[in-house]
Design a protein around this motif. Sequence first.
Motif, PDB file in Angstrom:
ATOM      1  N   ARG A  14       0.866  -1.196   0.167  1.00 45.36           N
ATOM      2  CA  ARG A  14       0.115  -0.050  -0.065  1.00 45.36           C
ATOM      3  C   ARG A  14       0.891   1.206   0.078  1.00 45.36           C
ATOM      4  O   ARG A  14       1.803   1.283   0.858  1.00 45.36           O
ATOM      5  CB  ARG A  14      -0.873  -0.008   1.214  1.00 45.36           C
ATOM      6  CG  ARG A  14      -1.762  -1.257   1.172  1.00 45.36           C
ATOM      7  CD  ARG A  14      -2.575  -1.226   2.631  1.00 45.36           C
ATOM      8  NE  ARG A  14      -3.753  -0.036   2.649  1.00 45.36           N
ATOM      9  CZ  ARG A  14      -4.290   0.346   3.911  1.00 45.36           C
ATOM     10  NH1 ARG A  14      -3.981  -0.439   5.053  1.00 45.36           N
ATOM     11  NH2 ARG A  14      -5.159   1.091   3.954  1.00 45.36           N
ATOM     12  N   GLU A 113      -3.225   5.033  -1.934  1.00 54.33           N
ATOM     13  CA  GLU A 113      -4.149   5.741  -1.461  1.00 54.33           C
ATOM     14  C   GLU A 113      -3.809   7.180  -1.124  1.00 54.33           C
ATOM     15  O   GLU A 113      -2.729   7.590  -0.595  1.00 54.33           O
ATOM     16  CB  GLU A 113      -4.347   5.195   0.072  1.00 54.33           C
ATOM     17  CG  GLU A 113      -4.776   3.542  -0.238  1.00 54.33           C
ATOM     18  CD  GLU A 113      -4.931   2.972   1.134  1.00 54.33           C
ATOM     19  OE1 GLU A 113      -5.583   3.524   1.988  1.00 54.33           O
ATOM     20  OE2 GLU A 113      -4.713   1.845   1.179  1.00 54.33           O
ATOM     21  N   ARG A 116      -3.436  11.269   2.226  1.00 56.97           N
ATOM     22  CA  ARG A 116      -2.899  10.667   3.283  1.00 56.97           C
ATOM     23  C   ARG A 116      -1.565  11.161   3.852  1.00 56.97           C
ATOM     24  O   ARG A 116      -0.427  10.856   3.241  1.00 56.97           O
ATOM     25  CB  ARG A 116      -2.714   9.163   3.281  1.00 56.97           C
ATOM     26  CG  ARG A 116      -4.193   8.277   2.626  1.00 56.97           C
ATOM     27  CD  ARG A 116      -4.981   8.279   4.170  1.00 56.97           C
ATOM     28  NE  ARG A 116      -6.284   7.318   3.696  1.00 56.97           N
ATOM     29  CZ  ARG A 116      -7.229   7.682   3.037  1.00 56.97           C
ATOM     30  NH1 ARG A 116      -7.340   8.780   2.610  1.00 56.97           N
ATOM     31  NH2 ARG A 116      -8.328   7.007   3.004  1.00 56.97           N
ATOM     32  N   TRP A 118       1.392  11.537   6.496  1.00 52.83           N
ATOM     33  CA  TRP A 118       1.881  10.791   7.753  1.00 52.83           C
ATOM     34  C   TRP A 118       2.120  11.672   8.674  1.00 52.83           C
ATOM     35  O   TRP A 118       2.800  12.863   8.615  1.00 52.83           O
ATOM     36  CB  TRP A 118       3.245  10.146   7.226  1.00 52.83           C
ATOM     37  CG  TRP A 118       3.804   9.170   8.309  1.00 52.83           C
ATOM     38  CD1 TRP A 118       3.215   8.059   8.895  1.00 52.83           C
ATOM     39  CD2 TRP A 118       5.108   9.198   9.064  1.00 52.83           C
ATOM     40  NE1 TRP A 118       4.217   7.669   9.808  1.00 52.83           N
ATOM     41  CE2 TRP A 118       5.133   8.452  10.047  1.00 52.83           C
ATOM     42  CE3 TRP A 118       5.973  10.410   8.891  1.00 52.83           C
ATOM     43  CZ2 TRP A 118       6.419   8.618  10.800  1.00 52.83           C
ATOM     44  CZ3 TRP A 118       6.977  10.479   9.577  1.00 52.83           C
ATOM     45  CH2 TRP A 118       7.159   9.491  10.603  1.00 52.83           C
ATOM     46  N   ARG A 126       2.223   1.724  14.803  1.00 54.22           N
ATOM     47  CA  ARG A 126       1.547   1.675  13.713  1.00 54.22           C
ATOM     48  C   ARG A 126       1.846   3.008  13.215  1.00 54.22           C
ATOM     49  O   ARG A 126       2.321   3.873  13.783  1.00 54.22           O
ATOM     50  CB  ARG A 126       0.006   1.407  14.084  1.00 54.22           C
ATOM     51  CG  ARG A 126      -0.387  -0.047  14.494  1.00 54.22           C
ATOM     52  CD  ARG A 126      -1.912  -0.280  14.548  1.00 54.22           C
ATOM     53  NE  ARG A 126      -2.159   0.501  15.911  1.00 54.22           N
ATOM     54  CZ  ARG A 126      -3.420   0.705  16.125  1.00 54.22           C
ATOM     55  NH1 ARG A 126      -4.309   0.520  15.291  1.00 54.22           N
ATOM     56  NH2 ARG A 126      -3.774   1.651  17.444  1.00 54.22           N
ATOM     57  N   GLU A 136      -6.036   8.247  11.178  1.00 54.54           N
ATOM     58  CA  GLU A 136      -6.197   6.859  10.869  1.00 54.54           C
ATOM     59  C   GLU A 136      -4.754   6.184  11.396  1.00 54.54           C
ATOM     60  O   GLU A 136      -3.765   6.703  11.349  1.00 54.54           O
ATOM     61  CB  GLU A 136      -6.502   6.639   9.437  1.00 54.54           C
ATOM     62  CG  GLU A 136      -6.527   5.365   8.933  1.00 54.54           C
ATOM     63  CD  GLU A 136      -6.840   5.103   7.386  1.00 54.54           C
ATOM     64  OE1 GLU A 136      -6.423   3.942   6.894  1.00 54.54           O
ATOM     65  OE2 GLU A 136      -6.813   6.090   6.809  1.00 54.54           O
ATOM     66  N   VAL A 138      -2.602   2.802  10.857  1.00 55.88           N
ATOM     67  CA  VAL A 138      -2.244   1.615  10.047  1.00 55.88           C
ATOM     68  C   VAL A 138      -1.103   0.808  10.404  1.00 55.88           C
ATOM     69  O   VAL A 138      -0.047   1.286  10.517  1.00 55.88           O
ATOM     70  CB  VAL A 138      -2.127   2.287   8.601  1.00 55.88           C
ATOM     71  CG1 VAL A 138      -1.892   1.192   7.353  1.00 55.88           C
ATOM     72  CG2 VAL A 138      -3.257   2.986   8.011  1.00 55.88           C
TER      73      VAL A 138
END
Length: 389
Positions: A14, A113, A116, A118, A126, A136, A138
């Motif tokens: 991903r 994706e 997003r 970071w 995570r 979120e 991940v």
Amino acid sequence: MAAERLAEAGVSVRAFERMPSVGRKFLLAGRGGLNLTHSEPTDRLLARYGEAAGRLAAPIGAFPAEALRDWCAGLGVETFVGSSGRIFPKSLKASPLLRAWLARLGGLGVRIETRRRWTGFTDDGRLLFETPSGPEAVGADVVVLALGGASWPRLGGDGGWVSPLAEAGVSVKPLKPANCGFFTRWSSVFAQRFAGAPLKRAALSFEGETVRGEAVVTADGIEGGLIYALAAALRDAIERDGEAVASLDLRPDLDIDALAERLSRPRGKRSFSTHLSKTASLPPVAVALLREAGTHPPGPVEISRRIKALPLRLTAPKPVERAISTAGGVEFAELDEGFMLRRRPGVFLAGEMLDWEAPTGGYLLQACFATGRAAGDAAARWLAARAAA
């Protein structure tokens, strides 16, 4: 590049992209023809990276310019070597290469994706992302961070990763402008008249190094390839001494004696500026630069010396957001030979996040491609070793 190598190794990948679409800075580089790499021998190419050459030798040695050209050909993009030795796609565009590359990644099962950003790690390791619908977290078995430097922040890379890594205990050198323009103190008359004027057929010398090229006068300074080539040394000198004084040669193809002979010719009724322009073949911006340096010396030899060595006083680099690339980043001591963070096993780094810089000429993309490939390969090996343990 890291995603491609991991996917080819059979890893489910991903890729998280901050912006609404991928490759925005890559596409911007394509506006200048997309200078992918350089054709000079690898040892000379490596020397362009200065102190970082030793750490970049392995990844670039494993993926040198010829390998990069072969990789492009595999995507259906032919390349050529320009007269300067720089390597470009024949189309001189980035979009065909990016489209073909994204199609390959899609075929390998890579999920991209977007939107997003970071923002760091959770306590259990995570990845934390800021998304349009909120934070979120991940989980991942292995991570490659390739978040860029801080130049051209509107394209995605704004250096926002520095704080999260510093909070994780990673040593990061301050991000600085590289391949940048510089401020200088022009007179208001010069700035108003010559802002935007190109300075062609010139040479610049600083600290024993001389380069030829072109520059552009701006309202508050100077920029262009001639300046970028010595930007690192100029920037460091300003940090150390408060300013840098380079030597600008306005006629590098003529020596002092030849210039003096021309300037000794009768001036007649021409103004001194017109005489300089006609006999020394200097454009108006060059004549004005001589005027900026002060009163003209009294004789042809003295004037010729000034033409050949005009002091160019630079006071500060332009801000990092206006630079082509970024210096500074994560120190190599924080990484193992495979570009994995020693403090965070399973987290690998690539590209301009690392503490290296290089002049324009294909060296920037070459190192980004090569370190991305190396990090992806090392991440795949790390996963395989864990699976076999």
